[in-house]
Design a protein around this motif. Sequence first.
Motif: not given
Length: 173
Positions: A72, A87, A112, A120
């Motif tokens: 990440a 990602d 994460s 994300m």
Amino acid sequence: MQSAHIRAARPADLPAVAAIYAHYVARTVVTFDEEPLDAAAWRRKYDDLAARGLPFLVAAGPGDEIAGYAYAAPWRPKPAYRHTVEDTVYLAPGRTGQGLGGALLAALLLRSAGAGVRQMIAVISDVDEEVGPASIALHARHGFKETGRLTAVGRKHGQWIDTVLMQRSLGVG
């Protein structure tokens, strides 16, 4: 999944990570890089993510062979984006279709969230290739929703490439 376990990447893993990525740089349009990253660039990336407390994971098989990796990274450089990441998931040639991508992405989501990430983003090449559609399906299975498309934003190997933007909330306050 063929025998592999997910663990935090180590500096000794970076040559294998670089080799996996070089394959995709040279043979596909799923990355917009046109030249493979050298060892120093991978070390800088590794160190930067570690300093930010962001996960960099590998799928390690028998003999600690690296079958894939995921990390990440900051979505954008401006400070207000600090809780949003992009990602990255890549598998070694010959290791696709074994559940490794899903295992890496699931672990990346979990770690994460633990690092305080709120959103994300996935940026996926939308081309008639094996990898792009598989990546879109992988992200959808893990709760990502398509949030946009960018048309003809990249050119590589003589073709214009669109990208699909997908997003998932990690539910972190």
